[in-house]
Design a protein around this motif. Structure first.
Motif, PDB file in Angstrom:
ATOM      1  N   LEU A  51       0.809  -1.213   0.000  1.00 56.35           N
ATOM      2  CA  LEU A  51       0.000   0.000   0.000  1.00 56.35           C
ATOM      3  C   LEU A  51       0.844   1.265   0.000  1.00 56.35           C
ATOM      4  O   LEU A  51       0.303   2.361  -0.110  1.00 56.35           O
ATOM      5  CB  LEU A  51      -0.938  -0.003   1.210  1.00 56.35           C
ATOM      6  N   GLY A  52       2.143   1.142   0.114  1.00 54.34           N
ATOM      7  CA  GLY A  52       3.013   2.307   0.129  1.00 54.34           C
ATOM      8  C   GLY A  52       3.052   3.058  -1.195  1.00 54.34           C
ATOM      9  O   GLY A  52       3.434   4.225  -1.237  1.00 54.34           O
ATOM     10  N   ASP A  57      -5.549   7.712   1.406  1.00 57.80           N
ATOM     11  CA  ASP A  57      -6.282   6.615   2.035  1.00 57.80           C
ATOM     12  C   ASP A  57      -7.402   6.103   1.139  1.00 57.80           C
ATOM     13  O   ASP A  57      -7.748   4.926   1.184  1.00 57.80           O
ATOM     14  CB  ASP A  57      -6.856   7.064   3.377  1.00 57.80           C
ATOM     15  N   VAL A  58      -7.969   6.982   0.326  1.00 54.42           N
ATOM     16  CA  VAL A  58      -9.042   6.572  -0.588  1.00 54.42           C
ATOM     17  C   VAL A  58      -8.502   5.581  -1.613  1.00 54.42           C
ATOM     18  O   VAL A  58      -9.125   4.548  -1.886  1.00 54.42           O
ATOM     19  CB  VAL A  58      -9.659   7.806  -1.282  1.00 54.42           C
ATOM     20  N   GLU A  62      -9.629   1.681  -2.058  1.00 53.32           N
ATOM     21  CA  GLU A  62     -10.104   1.127  -3.333  1.00 53.32           C
ATOM     22  C   GLU A  62      -9.296  -0.109  -3.732  1.00 53.32           C
ATOM     23  O   GLU A  62      -9.845  -1.100  -4.206  1.00 53.32           O
ATOM     24  CB  GLU A  62     -10.023   2.193  -4.437  1.00 53.32           C
ATOM     25  N   TYR A  63      -7.989  -0.042  -3.551  1.00 55.17           N
ATOM     26  CA  TYR A  63      -7.141  -1.178  -3.898  1.00 55.17           C
ATOM     27  C   TYR A  63      -7.493  -2.401  -3.048  1.00 55.17           C
ATOM     28  O   TYR A  63      -7.628  -3.506  -3.566  1.00 55.17           O
ATOM     29  CB  TYR A  63      -5.664  -0.818  -3.712  1.00 55.17           C
TER      30      TYR A  63
END
Length: 74
Positions: A51-52, A57-58, A62-63
């Motif tokens: 996630l980096g 944050d959105v 979504e990912y």
């Protein structure tokens, strides 16, 4: 601190116990080395920061949502 205080008595118990250890120091060294390997080395190689690469944050949400939906479909 008062000598009747429970926290003081616990501290003195552990302080005196660690001072008189001989084999225990070696065992504590092994334990600390194993914890270092588990939490530092394994994290670097087996748990990459996926996630980096996202800025907000959105985008991260979504990912994760897409990955969970794709996991459910398989």
């Amino acid at each position: 601190m008062s000598k009747n205080n429970i926290l003081y008595r616990i501290y003195v118990f552990y302080r005196d116990g660690f001072r008189s250890m001989t084999l225990g120091r070696t065992l504590w060294l092994i334990i600390l080395l194993k914890l270092f390997i588990m939490f530092v080395i394994l994290k670097i190689f087996f748990f990459p920061n996926i996630l980096g690469k996202f800025d907000s944050d959105v985008e991260k949400g979504e990912y994760v949502k897409e990955q969970l939906i794709n996991l459910k479909d398989n």
